[in-house]
Motif scaffolding. Structure first.
Motif, PDB file in Angstrom:
ATOM      1  N   TYR A 119      76.435   6.227  53.953  1.00  0.00           N
ATOM      2  CA  TYR A 119      75.203   5.473  53.748  1.00  0.00           C
ATOM      3  C   TYR A 119      74.271   6.147  52.739  1.00  0.00           C
ATOM      4  O   TYR A 119      73.048   6.044  52.827  1.00  0.00           O
ATOM      5  CB  TYR A 119      74.503   5.262  55.090  1.00  0.00           C
ATOM      6  N   ALA A 120      74.853   6.795  51.766  1.00  0.00           N
ATOM      7  CA  ALA A 120      74.046   7.465  50.746  1.00  0.00           C
ATOM      8  C   ALA A 120      73.247   6.458  49.928  1.00  0.00           C
ATOM      9  O   ALA A 120      73.726   5.376  49.596  1.00  0.00           O
ATOM     10  CB  ALA A 120      74.935   8.285  49.818  1.00  0.00           C
ATOM     11  N   ASN A 121      72.020   6.824  49.609  1.00  0.00           N
ATOM     12  CA  ASN A 121      71.254   6.105  48.594  1.00  0.00           C
ATOM     13  C   ASN A 121      71.910   6.455  47.258  1.00  0.00           C
ATOM     14  O   ASN A 121      71.973   7.632  46.878  1.00  0.00           O
ATOM     15  CB  ASN A 121      69.792   6.562  48.621  1.00  0.00           C
ATOM     16  N   LEU A 122      72.389   5.470  46.547  1.00  0.00           N
ATOM     17  CA  LEU A 122      73.142   5.723  45.322  1.00  0.00           C
ATOM     18  C   LEU A 122      72.275   6.302  44.214  1.00  0.00           C
ATOM     19  O   LEU A 122      72.795   6.808  43.214  1.00  0.00           O
ATOM     20  CB  LEU A 122      73.820   4.435  44.849  1.00  0.00           C
ATOM     21  N   ALA A 123      70.945   6.242  44.394  1.00  0.00           N
ATOM     22  CA  ALA A 123      70.040   6.859  43.416  1.00  0.00           C
ATOM     23  C   ALA A 123      69.784   8.325  43.734  1.00  0.00           C
ATOM     24  O   ALA A 123      69.359   9.085  42.866  1.00  0.00           O
ATOM     25  CB  ALA A 123      68.707   6.104  43.387  1.00  0.00           C
ATOM     26  N   PHE A 124      70.035   8.729  45.009  1.00  0.00           N
ATOM     27  CA  PHE A 124      69.732  10.096  45.440  1.00  0.00           C
ATOM     28  C   PHE A 124      70.975  10.943  45.672  1.00  0.00           C
ATOM     29  O   PHE A 124      70.963  12.151  45.514  1.00  0.00           O
ATOM     30  CB  PHE A 124      68.948  10.101  46.763  1.00  0.00           C
ATOM     31  N   GLY A 125      72.043  10.297  46.163  1.00  0.00           N
ATOM     32  CA  GLY A 125      73.232  11.052  46.533  1.00  0.00           C
ATOM     33  C   GLY A 125      73.243  11.469  47.982  1.00  0.00           C
ATOM     34  O   GLY A 125      74.174  12.143  48.429  1.00  0.00           O
ATOM     35  N   LEU A 126      72.215  11.086  48.747  1.00  0.00           N
ATOM     36  CA  LEU A 126      72.188  11.314  50.178  1.00  0.00           C
ATOM     37  C   LEU A 126      71.440  10.163  50.806  1.00  0.00           C
ATOM     38  O   LEU A 126      70.752   9.394  50.120  1.00  0.00           O
ATOM     39  CB  LEU A 126      71.522  12.645  50.541  1.00  0.00           C
ATOM     40  N   GLN A 127      71.567  10.010  52.116  1.00  0.00           N
ATOM     41  CA  GLN A 127      70.914   8.886  52.765  1.00  0.00           C
ATOM     42  C   GLN A 127      69.410   9.090  52.768  1.00  0.00           C
ATOM     43  O   GLN A 127      68.903  10.104  53.242  1.00  0.00           O
ATOM     44  CB  GLN A 127      71.422   8.720  54.200  1.00  0.00           C
ATOM     45  N   GLY A 128      68.693   8.137  52.248  1.00  0.00           N
ATOM     46  CA  GLY A 128      67.246   8.266  52.196  1.00  0.00           C
ATOM     47  C   GLY A 128      66.611   7.030  51.606  1.00  0.00           C
ATOM     48  O   GLY A 128      67.236   6.273  50.854  1.00  0.00           O
ATOM     49  N   THR A 129      65.360   6.842  51.960  1.00  0.00           N
ATOM     50  CA  THR A 129      64.591   5.706  51.480  1.00  0.00           C
ATOM     51  C   THR A 129      63.392   6.240  50.712  1.00  0.00           C
ATOM     52  O   THR A 129      62.647   7.072  51.224  1.00  0.00           O
ATOM     53  CB  THR A 129      64.104   4.841  52.655  1.00  0.00           C
ATOM     54  N   GLY A 130      63.197   5.759  49.498  1.00  0.00           N
ATOM     55  CA  GLY A 130      62.062   6.231  48.706  1.00  0.00           C
ATOM     56  C   GLY A 130      62.214   5.815  47.263  1.00  0.00           C
ATOM     57  O   GLY A 130      63.273   5.343  46.827  1.00  0.00           O
ATOM     58  N   GLY A 131      61.152   5.997  46.503  1.00  0.00           N
ATOM     59  CA  GLY A 131      61.175   5.665  45.092  1.00  0.00           C
ATOM     60  C   GLY A 131      61.425   4.194  44.829  1.00  0.00           C
ATOM     61  O   GLY A 131      61.898   3.817  43.756  1.00  0.00           O
ATOM     62  N   SER A 132      61.112   3.346  45.841  1.00  0.00           N
ATOM     63  CA  SER A 132      61.315   1.900  45.695  1.00  0.00           C
ATOM     64  C   SER A 132      62.737   1.579  45.246  1.00  0.00           C
ATOM     65  O   SER A 132      62.969   0.723  44.395  1.00  0.00           O
ATOM     66  CB  SER A 132      60.293   1.315  44.715  1.00  0.00           C
ATOM     67  N   THR A 133      63.711   2.267  45.852  1.00  0.00           N
ATOM     68  CA  THR A 133      65.112   2.124  45.429  1.00  0.00           C
ATOM     69  C   THR A 133      65.972   1.310  46.387  1.00  0.00           C
ATOM     70  O   THR A 133      67.148   1.066  46.098  1.00  0.00           O
ATOM     71  CB  THR A 133      65.765   3.510  45.275  1.00  0.00           C
ATOM     72  N   SER A 134      65.432   0.899  47.533  1.00  0.00           N
ATOM     73  CA  SER A 134      66.283   0.311  48.576  1.00  0.00           C
ATOM     74  C   SER A 134      67.100  -0.869  48.077  1.00  0.00           C
ATOM     75  O   SER A 134      68.317  -0.927  48.275  1.00  0.00           O
ATOM     76  CB  SER A 134      65.433  -0.117  49.775  1.00  0.00           C
ATOM     77  N   ILE A 135      66.455  -1.824  47.443  1.00  0.00           N
ATOM     78  CA  ILE A 135      67.167  -3.011  46.979  1.00  0.00           C
ATOM     79  C   ILE A 135      67.963  -2.703  45.717  1.00  0.00           C
ATOM     80  O   ILE A 135      69.132  -3.096  45.590  1.00  0.00           O
ATOM     81  CB  ILE A 135      66.191  -4.169  46.729  1.00  0.00           C
ATOM     82  N   GLY A 136      67.363  -1.993  44.783  1.00  0.00           N
ATOM     83  CA  GLY A 136      68.032  -1.713  43.513  1.00  0.00           C
ATOM     84  C   GLY A 136      69.335  -0.978  43.675  1.00  0.00           C
ATOM     85  O   GLY A 136      70.362  -1.355  43.082  1.00  0.00           O
ATOM     86  N   ASN A 137      69.364   0.068  44.506  1.00  0.00           N
ATOM     87  CA  ASN A 137      70.602   0.848  44.633  1.00  0.00           C
ATOM     88  C   ASN A 137      71.625   0.152  45.530  1.00  0.00           C
ATOM     89  O   ASN A 137      72.805   0.473  45.490  1.00  0.00           O
ATOM     90  CB  ASN A 137      70.295   2.261  45.152  1.00  0.00           C
ATOM     91  N   SER A 138      71.171  -0.809  46.334  1.00  0.00           N
ATOM     92  CA  SER A 138      72.060  -1.472  47.292  1.00  0.00           C
ATOM     93  C   SER A 138      72.577  -2.816  46.810  1.00  0.00           C
ATOM     94  O   SER A 138      73.460  -3.404  47.450  1.00  0.00           O
ATOM     95  CB  SER A 138      71.321  -1.689  48.621  1.00  0.00           C
TER      96      SER A 138
END
Length: 718
Positions: free
Chosen positions: A105-124
């Protein structure tokens, strides 16, 4: 062990299904529906299509959100993306938090699971489209096998699987178990966006019902049998340490069970919250201030200004800035702008519940913005293998950056408090509002020094900007988050220089909603407005002339000017201001209308907002986030500051002196979403940066007083 506010069905599922631990954390109203099949017994209630999609025997589709839901809309947004490719009906859709897993469940913008930088929709976006398309393909394959017909003849629409020639038809649930056993396609076919039926529609948010009828479960709601309530006494000076403790009176408070010193302060354990707080009040602590920050905010600002005379870190240097200021007939303008520390002040302060199982493993229930990091941090503090720690992500009552801390310092504290006990009783670790306001991890204090040069033809030819403040990333070299929005100035100015100076304080810094754009957006947009005014150029037309390389900036600015009928007669006693800021890939332009209130402070009447965030997944969520960001930004610009008083002691403590915008102060807001085929970008933060400078620009035009120090109201009342 009975864990209250979570149904017995959900508790048993926690124990028996490792992959879907996250289901226990859904609001009860949704969990009851998602687990209907388990309660009824017989068969497998939920079939796994992939790591993100599970289908129930009752036709429900549950999306596992790798991003925490704390009001910004990922449950709804991610479910919309899946439903679109799955061809599900919106009434079928559910969403819950995924388990903590930095790989799956990594955030593809971070490389680890996390929510931030208004990335939830964009990276998913692509990831969840593929998850939905994969599930659809597996359902179709199962139907083809079940009915003995070619898969190419099967259609899916509104959650129904059909084969027209034979008249066969099914819901998802009847085929879910068989579908889960199908070989998933390596590259599922995605829809042409022209054929979207759900993306771009005003769909109701999935979490609204639970949050309005009181069934939504937050960490604050969770209790367990025989649970201890713990709270920590912290210093009111950053960097101070406990020198000595007299806890005799605190131990006399009825309900207090124990008192222990932890690295972060002194922990009081009690049978209820009231006793824990009364026990903490009774502590007599002597603090060691030898390493504490003892300068006041005014002293810090003076020390910051001294750094303008020193060589800094070069963020941008194009053209020849010095020569731009020395040409014949050049007009110049200077400004120095001071930004205070800002607390995040979410409605739900930090909290966590720790429960030790019979096998020595530990369950943590918290609003985890970085669940994998929280898990590893807790394991380290408790001396456990990470596999022995389970983070169960809860809904959270806001964050605005507060829960997104590298190294998880809050969980360090909560784990230390739990680890100081024998683990025989669950522990609920709680912060009060005062703990939260005084807890540090603030948006850093910054000071900007600006110089602008205008040639005899009225063109801005020179821009020189220096920024002093803490590096949020604790870097010795250039921290991009300190200069974003300034170093990549959208305006065409031939001679541009931006310098950054990092400072070191005992005050712990952290990103705050929209990070560097909170201050760079204000500095840039107020200063360019003043430069344009100096040569009698219209604020909108003048900006458009400088944005020739930025078509999306221009489009949002033109749209908001159209919405507000810019240039038309403004009501007597009012003025309008404008600002346009790109942050996190999203373009937002805003115009505000301001008057002078009876007490001499700004009264914001209306905000027009145009936003370009690429493909609009759910306009309802986008509009809500713009409205929320505007309210949050207006409150901060008008009222908010964390102040270090004499000796460095924190002044503010609660909403009475660190106040949020009140409902009667909220301006009317009109939002327009610009149609786009670009990939979606975030909306949780970008609504905040433009509103402050737009207010300041209107205020300057109304009062002839430029804003050089924030917040505006505190300066006016000083």
């Amino acid at each position: 062990m009975t864990l209250h506010h979570i149904t017995s069905t959900r508790r048993s599922f926690l124990a028996g299904a490792g992959l879907i631990i996250g289901f226990s954390l859904a609001p009860k109203i949704f969990a009851a529906r998602a687990f209907e099949g388990i309660q009824a017994g017989g068969g497998e209630a939920l079939s796994t299509m992939n790591a993100f999609v599970k289908i129930g025997t009752d036709d429900t589709v549950t999306v596992l959100s790798k991003h925490i839901e704390f009001g910004q809309g990922p449950f709804t947004g991610l479910a919309t993306i899946v439903a679109e490719e799955l061809d599900a009906d919106w009434s079928q859709m559910r969403a819950v938090h995924s388990p903590a897993d930095d790989k799956i469940y990594a955030n593809l913008a971070f490389g680890l699971q996390g929510t931030g930088g208004s990335t939830s929709i964009g990276n998913s976006y692509e990831q969840l489209r593929k998850a939905g398309a994969t599930a659809r393909a597996m359902l179709v394959s199962a139907a083809a096998e079940e009915w003995g017909v070619p898969a190419s003849e099967i259609t899916v629409e509104h959650g129904r699987i059909k084969h027209a020639a034979s008249g066969k038809e099914s819901g998802f649930g009847a085929l879910a178990s068989k579908a889960a056993k199908q070989l998933p396609p390596a590259e599922p076919k995605l829809k042409d966006p022209q054929n979207f039926t759900l993306i771009g529609k005003e769909l109701p948010k999935l979490d609204t019902l639970g949050k309005t009828n009181g069934t939504a479960v937050f960490t604050l709601d969770i209790t367990a049998d025989n649970m201890l309530y713990a709270t920590v006494a912290h210093a009111v000076h950053f960097g101070a340490a406990v020198k000595s403790v007299d806890d005799a009176e605190a131990r006399k408070v009825q309900g207090v069970v124990d008192i222990r010193q932890v690295p972060q302060g002194v922990a009081v354990y009690a049978d209820n919250t009231f006793a824990a707080l009364k026990g903490r009040e009774a502590l007599k602590i002597e603090w060691d201030l030898s390493k504490a920050e003892t300068r006041s905010s005014d002293e810090l600002a003076a020390d910051y200004a001294k750094l303008f005379n020193e060589k800094g870190l070069e963020a941008t240097n194009t053209g020849n800035v010095e020569s731009a200021f020395t040409g014949n007939g050049v007009q110049t303008l200077e400004a120095e702008i001071t930004f205070p520390f800002l607390a995040h002040a979410p409605m739900e302060p930090l909290d966590a519940v720790f429960i030790k199982a019979a096998d020595g493993s530990v369950d943590i229930y918290n609003g985890a913005q970085f669940p994998g990091m929280d898990k590893n941090t807790a394991a380290k503090v408790l001396g456990l293998d990470p596999g022995k720690v389970r983070v169960n992500t809860q809904l959270a009552g806001g964050s605005f950056g507060r829960r997104a801390q590298f190294g998880s310092p809050y969980i360090q504290e909560a784990a230390a408090v739990f680890g100081a006990t024998d683990g025989s009783r669950p522990v609920k670790h709680m912060w009060t509002r005062e703990d939260d306001i005084r807890g540090g991890f603030y948006r850093p204090m910054y000071v900007h020094k600006m110089r602008g040069a205008i040639d005899p033809d009225g063109r801005i030819i020179g821009w020189d900007q220096a920024i002093v403040g803490q590096s949020i990333l604790a870097k010795a070299d250039l921290d991009e988050s300190s200069v974003e929005g300034a170093s990549n100035l959208p305006y065409v100015i031939p001679n541009l220089r931006v310098i950054s100076h990092n400072t070191t304080l005992a005050v712990p810094p952290l990103w705050w909603r929209s990070v560097g754009h909170t201050h760079t957006g204000f500095a840039v947009e107020t200063f360019v407005d003043e430069l344009l005014e100096k040569v009698n150029k219209d604020p909108v037309e003048g900006r458009l002339a400088l944005l020739t390389r930025e078509p999306r900036h221009m489009a949002t600015l033109k749209k908001v000017a159209e919405m507000a009928d810019w240039g038309s007669q403004v009501p007597e006693g009012r003025q309008r201001g404008v600002a346009v800021v790109k942050s996190f890939g999203t373009y937002v332009a805003q115009i505000v209308e301001v008057s002078v209130a009876d007490d001499g402070t700004p009264r914001v009447h209306k905000v027009w907002c145009a936003v370009d965030c690429g493909v609009a997944i759910n306009p309802n969520v986008i509009t809500a986030q713009m409205e929320g960001g505007i309210g949050y930004g207006v409150g901060a610009i008008l009222f908010d500051a964390i102040t270090l008083g004499e000796g460095g002691k924190i002044v503010q403590s609660n909403f009475h002196d660190y106040r949020s915008l009140r409902i009667n102060e909220m301006p009317a807001v009109e939002v327009a979403i610009i149609p786009s085929t670009e990939n979606p970008t975030g909306v949780g933060e970008p609504g905040v940066p433009p509103v402050g400078p737009a207010i300041a620009n209107a205020w300057r035009r109304l009062t002839n007083s430029p804003v050089r120090r924030l917040p505006i109201v505190s300066v006016l009342s000083a």
